[in-house]
Design a protein around this motif. Structure first.
Motif, short mmCIF file in Angstrom:
data_model
loop_
_atom_site.label_atom_id
_atom_site.label_comp_id
_atom_site.label_asym_id
_atom_site.label_seq_id
_atom_site.Cartn_x
_atom_site.Cartn_y
_atom_site.Cartn_z
N GLU A 89 10.04 -123.12 35.27
CA GLU A 89 8.70 -122.04 35.09
C GLU A 89 8.39 -123.08 33.57
N ASP A 90 9.13 -124.04 32.79
CA ASP A 90 8.87 -124.54 32.23
C ASP A 90 7.36 -125.75 32.08
N ILE A 91 8.47 -126.26 33.98
CA ILE A 91 7.20 -127.43 34.12
C ILE A 91 5.77 -126.52 34.20
N ARG A 92 6.13 -125.60 35.26
CA ARG A 92 4.87 -124.76 35.18
C ARG A 92 3.73 -124.39 34.91
N ARG A 136 11.42 -145.99 30.35
CA ARG A 136 10.63 -145.82 30.82
C ARG A 136 11.25 -144.52 32.05
N ILE A 137 12.46 -144.62 31.89
CA ILE A 137 13.37 -143.70 33.62
C ILE A 137 14.24 -142.52 32.27
N PRO A 138 14.07 -141.30 33.34
CA PRO A 138 13.27 -141.61 34.08
C PRO A 138 12.10 -140.78 34.11
N ASP A 139 10.98 -140.86 35.54
CA ASP A 139 9.62 -140.92 34.60
C ASP A 139 9.70 -139.72 34.60
N ILE A 140 10.11 -138.29 34.37
CA ILE A 140 9.22 -136.93 34.77
C ILE A 140 8.90 -136.32 33.11
N TYR A 141 8.74 -137.50 32.45
CA TYR A 141 8.71 -137.04 31.19
C TYR A 141 7.53 -136.96 29.92
N GLU A 142 7.31 -138.00 30.37
CA GLU A 142 5.86 -138.42 29.77
C GLU A 142 4.44 -138.49 31.00
N ASN A 143 4.52 -138.38 32.11
CA ASN A 143 3.99 -138.93 33.23
C ASN A 143 4.00 -136.83 33.83
N GLU A 144 2.40 -136.77 32.95
CA GLU A 144 2.35 -134.94 33.52
C GLU A 144 2.74 -135.21 34.99
N ASN A 152 4.20 -136.32 37.38
CA ASN A 152 5.49 -136.98 38.09
C ASN A 152 6.56 -135.42 37.76
N LYS A 153 5.67 -135.36 37.06
CA LYS A 153 6.51 -134.15 35.69
C LYS A 153 6.33 -133.00 36.74
N THR A 154 5.06 -133.06 37.24
CA THR A 154 4.79 -131.85 38.51
C THR A 154 5.23 -132.04 39.84
N LEU A 155 5.25 -132.41 40.17
CA LEU A 155 6.05 -132.51 41.10
C LEU A 155 7.57 -132.66 41.57
N PHE A 156 8.10 -133.39 40.17
CA PHE A 156 9.49 -132.72 40.29
C PHE A 156 9.77 -131.04 40.57
N GLY A 157 8.84 -130.69 39.26
CA GLY A 157 9.36 -129.37 39.60
C GLY A 157 8.86 -128.88 40.43
N GLN A 158 7.79 -128.49 40.93
CA GLN A 158 7.30 -128.29 42.64
C GLN A 158 8.88 -128.61 43.53
N PHE A 159 9.34 -130.09 43.35
CA PHE A 159 10.28 -130.36 44.47
C PHE A 159 11.73 -129.84 44.04
N ALA A 172 12.09 -131.55 52.04
CA ALA A 172 12.03 -131.56 50.21
C ALA A 172 12.57 -132.83 49.97
N ILE A 173 13.52 -133.41 50.11
CA ILE A 173 14.37 -134.41 49.40
C ILE A 173 12.93 -135.53 50.40
N ILE A 174 12.68 -135.58 51.15
CA ILE A 174 11.79 -136.89 51.91
C ILE A 174 10.78 -137.34 51.22
N LYS A 175 9.95 -135.51 50.97
CA LYS A 175 9.16 -136.26 50.22
C LYS A 175 9.06 -136.00 48.49
N LEU A 176 10.05 -135.87 47.96
CA LEU A 176 10.40 -136.27 46.20
C LEU A 176 10.17 -137.42 46.68
N ASP A 177 10.95 -138.44 47.68
CA ASP A 177 10.78 -139.97 47.78
C ASP A 177 10.34 -140.61 48.30
N SER A 178 9.43 -139.68 48.80
CA SER A 178 7.47 -140.56 49.13
C SER A 178 6.79 -140.71 47.86
N PHE A 179 7.13 -140.16 46.34
CA PHE A 179 6.15 -140.36 45.20
C PHE A 179 6.95 -141.50 44.64
N LYS A 180 8.30 -142.09 45.07
CA LYS A 180 8.87 -143.09 44.69
C LYS A 180 8.51 -142.99 42.43
#
Length: 423
Positions: free
Chosen positions: A53-56, A97-105, A107-114, A130-138
């Protein structure tokens, strides 16, 4: 080949029995007969939904500290033992700059969708996809440590993952798997799933039992083979680990006894005031100083009109007081010792939102040493803005004044004499 497999299976069966018979192994101190483990599943799921919800809503900040993700990982890390250090991979490391889900919007959205895909997944294939898809985003720094979160959403499908577990896996299966990527994790998972199916009768459908075994092997708390093959240095290290585990198990037992003591005081006070009282569903067989809760508590939980999942959460509230011969809650108490205070707040919120009449009183009962933590959690904007008033009571006050409250109290409001508010 079949002969080798038979020997491995036979040896593993013996190892599992050794694991289960050790009263200080994680099987006995964490996996079974552990109220906090059962409560954690609900709290962590609620926490993950809040992260989504927070990411959305663009409310997820640029740091781990103070975020809803920190609450989720705190709940997981407080499971101790298997999950000790679970939050470390999620700390924001600015230089790397890791994990890259705090400053990269993105990546943050992709993590929330995962996370959303995992929460609502109905089967194994959906989770693996879902795991394979997340992994593909690197996404930099976002590896299989996330599996420890997903385990609490789907404990029969996704095993948790950390250094100790991978060390145990490599020792048991004579492998050289590495920790850092999802591809290796999925290979390890297949072996864990297959092995667990073969030994499910001795373990559990819940993969926590199997990964607990790997954790014990990986930390050398469960030795494979005879210790005469160990060097003196290894023997000394093993002895220290065993001593540490003994101290941890002793502390857990002391915490459990303290928790039971506070529950007993609350049950005793409520019954003395003329209310129907009941302990948490998984605590009614407990006792304190030979006073069994079952002799004070209602035999059956009152009928309540609410969703099953919410009702199950309410039934885990440590102590409830009801108006005599009714289902009207007049007071609810969550006793917190070493676990997340926020998870107790969530259960009290569940009760207030779903069956509350606005007049019931809600309390956290806490060790004196955790007063600052209670004030911090009750001062969270999400709690303060909910218009649900939750007060707190310190252990020492409850213990000291229990008999006086029983003797001089007329109704539930007497508890206000020892309750405090977070300013």
């Amino acid at each position: 080949m079949e002969r080798i497999h038979f020997l491995m299976s036979k040896d593993l069966t013996q190892l599992i029995h050794q694991y289960k018979s050790d009263t200080e192994s994680v099987y006995n101190t964490w996996f079974i007969n552990n109220d906090e483990r059962l409560k954690a599943f609900r709290s962590i799921r609620r926490g993950v939904l809040q992260v989504i919800e927070d990411i959305r809503n663009k409310k997820f900040g640029n740091d781990f500290k103070g975020s809803s993700l920190e609450f989720v990982l705190t709940c997981i890390a407080e499971q101790k033992q298997v999950f000790e250090g679970a939050s470390h991979p999620f700390y924001w490391k600015p230089k790397l700059r890791i994990p890259d889900i705090y400053e990269n919007e993105q990546n943050k959205t992709l993590f929330g969708q995962f996370l959303e895909s995992c929460v609502y997944a109905k089967n194994e294939d959906q989770l693996i996809n879902a795991i394979i898809k997340l992994d593909s985003f690197k996404i930099k720094g976002l590896g299989p440590a996330v599996a420890s979160i997903i385990y609490f959403l789907h404990p029969t499908i996704i095993p948790p993952f950390n250094t100790a577990i991978i060390n145990g896996f490599n020792t048991l299966f004579k492998d050289k798997k590495k920790l850092g990527n999802w591809t290796e994790y999925l290979k390890i998972r297949e072996v864990i799933i297959d092995t667990n199916k073969k030994h499910c009768r001795d373990l559990s459908l819940d993969l926590g039992a199997m990964t607990g075994l790997l954790f014990e092997i990986g930390t050398q708390k469960l030795a494979m083979g005879h210790d005469e093959y160990l060097s003196e240095q290894d023997k000394t290290r093993l002895e220290k680990l065993i001593e540490k585990r003994h101290k941890e198990a002793k502390k857990e037992k002391e915490d459990e006894n303290l928790h039971s003591e506070m529950q007993y005081h609350l049950l005793k006070i409520g019954a003395s005031l003329g209310y129907d009282v009941i302990a948490a569903a998984n605590d009614r067989s407990r006792s304190w100083n030979d006073n069994r809760f079952s002799f004070i508590s209602l035999k059956k939980f009152p009928e309540l009109s609410t969703e099953v999942e919410t009702l199950n959460s309410i039934k885990l509230i440590d102590v409830l007081w009801f108006e005599k011969d009714s289902n009207k809650v007049v007071a609810a108490f969550e006793v917190e010792k070493s676990t997340s205070i926020y998870s107790g707040i969530l259960r009290l919120n569940d009760l207030s939102y779903t069956i509350g009449k606005g007049k019931e009183t809600l309390y956290l009962v806490i060790p004196d040493s955790r007063e600052k933590d209670a004030i911090l959690q009750l001062s969270r904007p999400a709690i303060k803005n909910s218009n649900i008033l939750i007060k707190y009571i310190c252990f020492s006050e409850l213990r000291q004044h229990c008999d006086a409250l029983c003797k001089f109290g007329d109704n539930y409001q007497i508890i206000e004499k020892i309750a405090r508010m977070a300013c």
